[in-house]
Design a protein around this motif. Structure first.
Motif, short mmCIF file in Angstrom:
data_model
loop_
_atom_site.label_atom_id
_atom_site.label_comp_id
_atom_site.label_asym_id
_atom_site.label_seq_id
_atom_site.Cartn_x
_atom_site.Cartn_y
_atom_site.Cartn_z
N UNK A 52 22.14 -19.26 21.97
CA UNK A 52 20.97 -19.39 21.10
C UNK A 52 19.74 -19.84 21.88
N UNK A 53 19.92 -20.79 22.80
CA UNK A 53 18.77 -21.24 23.59
C UNK A 53 18.26 -20.12 24.50
N UNK A 54 19.19 -19.34 25.08
CA UNK A 54 18.77 -18.22 25.92
C UNK A 54 18.07 -17.16 25.09
N UNK A 55 18.56 -16.93 23.88
CA UNK A 55 17.91 -15.97 22.99
C UNK A 55 16.51 -16.46 22.61
N UNK A 56 16.37 -17.76 22.37
CA UNK A 56 15.06 -18.33 22.08
C UNK A 56 14.08 -18.10 23.22
N UNK A 57 14.63 -18.07 24.44
CA UNK A 57 13.79 -17.88 25.64
C UNK A 57 13.49 -16.40 25.90
N UNK A 58 13.96 -15.52 25.01
CA UNK A 58 13.65 -14.10 25.14
C UNK A 58 14.68 -13.28 25.88
N UNK A 59 15.86 -13.84 26.15
CA UNK A 59 16.90 -13.10 26.86
C UNK A 59 17.69 -12.21 25.89
N UNK A 60 18.20 -11.10 26.39
CA UNK A 60 19.06 -10.22 25.60
C UNK A 60 20.46 -10.83 25.50
N UNK A 61 20.97 -10.95 24.29
CA UNK A 61 22.28 -11.55 24.04
C UNK A 61 23.16 -10.54 23.33
N UNK A 62 24.39 -10.37 23.80
CA UNK A 62 25.32 -9.46 23.13
C UNK A 62 25.96 -10.13 21.91
N UNK A 63 26.48 -11.34 22.08
CA UNK A 63 27.14 -12.05 20.97
C UNK A 63 26.09 -12.90 20.25
N UNK A 64 25.28 -12.22 19.46
CA UNK A 64 24.28 -12.91 18.64
C UNK A 64 24.91 -13.38 17.33
N UNK A 65 24.38 -14.48 16.78
CA UNK A 65 24.81 -14.91 15.46
C UNK A 65 24.35 -13.89 14.43
N UNK A 66 25.15 -13.68 13.41
CA UNK A 66 24.81 -12.68 12.39
C UNK A 66 23.54 -13.02 11.64
N UNK A 67 23.16 -14.32 11.62
CA UNK A 67 21.97 -14.73 10.87
C UNK A 67 20.69 -14.70 11.71
N UNK A 68 20.82 -14.26 12.98
CA UNK A 68 19.61 -14.22 13.81
C UNK A 68 19.67 -13.06 14.82
N UNK A 69 20.01 -11.89 14.32
CA UNK A 69 20.07 -10.72 15.20
C UNK A 69 18.67 -10.19 15.49
N UNK A 70 18.47 -9.81 16.73
CA UNK A 70 17.18 -9.23 17.14
C UNK A 70 17.12 -7.73 16.90
N UNK A 71 18.29 -7.08 16.86
CA UNK A 71 18.32 -5.63 16.76
C UNK A 71 18.84 -5.12 15.42
#
Length: 285
Positions: A52-71
Motif C-alpha cells: 500500500x505504501x509503495x502504491x501510494x508512492x506511485x509504484x505499479x502493484x500486482x497484488x492490490x487491495x480490492x478496495x483500492x485498485x488503480x486499473x
C-alpha cells in the motif's frame, strides 16, 4: 538501474497503542496472539502495508487491495490477462519472458515474488509460473506478552426494521484491541542472488526502506485509529558481500530493544556481536 551487490538485513520496531494491529478471522477478529500470549502481526499483513505504501508512492502493484485498485481489475487473474494481452506473441507464450515482463512491470512481484497459476480464458493460455522474490520478511511479535480488551459496542440505529419497533440484535457487537501499549518487532533480509533473477535494484531497495519507515501512514481504520500504530525505528544492515558477513539470524539477534519505558523505547545494535557490519538506524515518521 544499479543492481544489489551486497546482502541486506533489516529490522522494524513499532508500537501499538489501544489498537488491533492484525485481527485473526478464525478467532472473532481478535488481535493475533501466540500460545504464550505474545502479540503477532502476520508477514502477509506486513507485506500488504508495504504494498500500500509503495502504491501510494506511485509504484505499479500486482497484488492490490480490492478496495483500492488503480486499473479496475476485479481479480488477480483479470489483471494478469490484461497484462498478457499487451505483450507480443513470443513473450506471451514463453515462461521466462512472461516472468521477466511481470517483474519489470510490478515492484511487488520483483520484490516479494509471486505465483502465477491461472487457467486458460479469454484467449490467454493456462500458466503456472513461480517467481521467488529477494525480499523476505517475518511475522512481527511483541517484545512482551499482551493483554486484549474486549469492548462491547452498539449502533444507534437498526440495520433492518423490527416488528415491535425495538432494537434488533445486530445493534450489539464487540471490538477488540491490544490493551495499553505494546512494542512489536519484525525482521527480514534481501538476497542479491534472487535480486539478479527478478531485476530488483538498489533503487527498489531504497523504496522498500522508505515504505518501512512510513509503514502505517494512511493505514488508519476503526481497528487502528490514526496515531495508534507507530514505527519507532528501522535498522538497515548492509553486508560487504553477496553472501553476507554473518547469518541473518546472528544479525537479527544483534538488534537490542529496551522497552522498559514504553514512551521512550531505545533500539540499538550490539556491534561486538557483528563487528565490521555497516548499519543505520532510521527513526520512523
Amino acid at each position: 538501474m544499479t543492481a544489489i551487490e551486497n546482502k541486506v538485513d533489516f529490522a522494524i520496531v513499532f508500537a501499538v497503542k489501544n489498537a488491533n494491529p492484525n485481527g485473526d478471522p478464525l478467532n472473532g477478529n481478535r488481535p493475533r496472539m501466540t500460545a504464550d500470549g505474545y502479540g503477532e502481526v502476520s508477514d502477509v499483513a506486513l507485506k500488504r502495508k508495504l504494498r500500500n505504501r509503495l502504491q501510494d508512492a506511485g509504484e505499479n502493484i500486482f497484488v492490490e487491495s480490492s478496495d483500492r485498485t488503480d486499473d479496475g481489475a476485479k481479480s488477480l487473474s483479470d489483471r494478469y490477462r490484461t497484462f498478457v494481452k499487451t505483450l507480443d506473441g513470443t513473450e506471451a507464450k514463453d515462461r521466462n519472458a512472461l516472468a521477466a515482463a511481470a517483474c519489470s512491470k510490478w515492484i511487488d512481484v520483483r520484490s516479494f515474488g509471486q505465483l502465477f497459476a491461472f487457467k486458460k480464458r479469454d484467449d490467454v493460455d493456462e500458466v503456472s509460473i513461480g517467481i521467488r522474490g529477494p525480499v523476505s520478511i517475518q511475522s512481527a511479535f511483541s517484545i512482551d506478552p499482551v493483554a486484549i480488551d474486549d469492548v462491547q459496542i452498539t449502533k444507534s440505529v437498526n440495520s433492518e426494521p423490527t416488528d415491535d419497533g425495538g432494537r434488533s440484535s445486530d445493534t450489539m457487537g464487540m471490538k477488540y484491541r491490544v490493551s495499553g501499549k505494546a512494542i512489536y518487532a519484525t525482521y527480514g533480509s534481501i538476497s542479491p542472488q534472487l535480486a539478479e533473477k527478478t531485476g530488483f535494484s538498489a533503487d527498489d531497495a531504497e523504496k522498500i526502506k522508505q515504505a518501512m519507515v512510513t509503514l502505517f501512514e494512511g493505514d488508519s481504520s476503526a481497528a487502528r485509529p490514526s496515531g495508534s500504530m507507530e514505527v519507532i525505528d528501522v535498522v538497515w544492515f548492509q553486508h560487504n558481500s553477496k553472501l553476507g558477513q554473518y547469518s541473518s539470524a546472528k544479525v537479527h539477534r544483534s538488534v537490542k530493544i529496551d522497552a522498559s519505558d514504553l514512551d521512550n523505547v531505545k533500539v540499538s545494535v550490539d556491534e561486538a556481536s557483528v563487528p565490521g557490519l555497516s548499519y543505520e538506524v532510521i527513526e520512523g515518521r
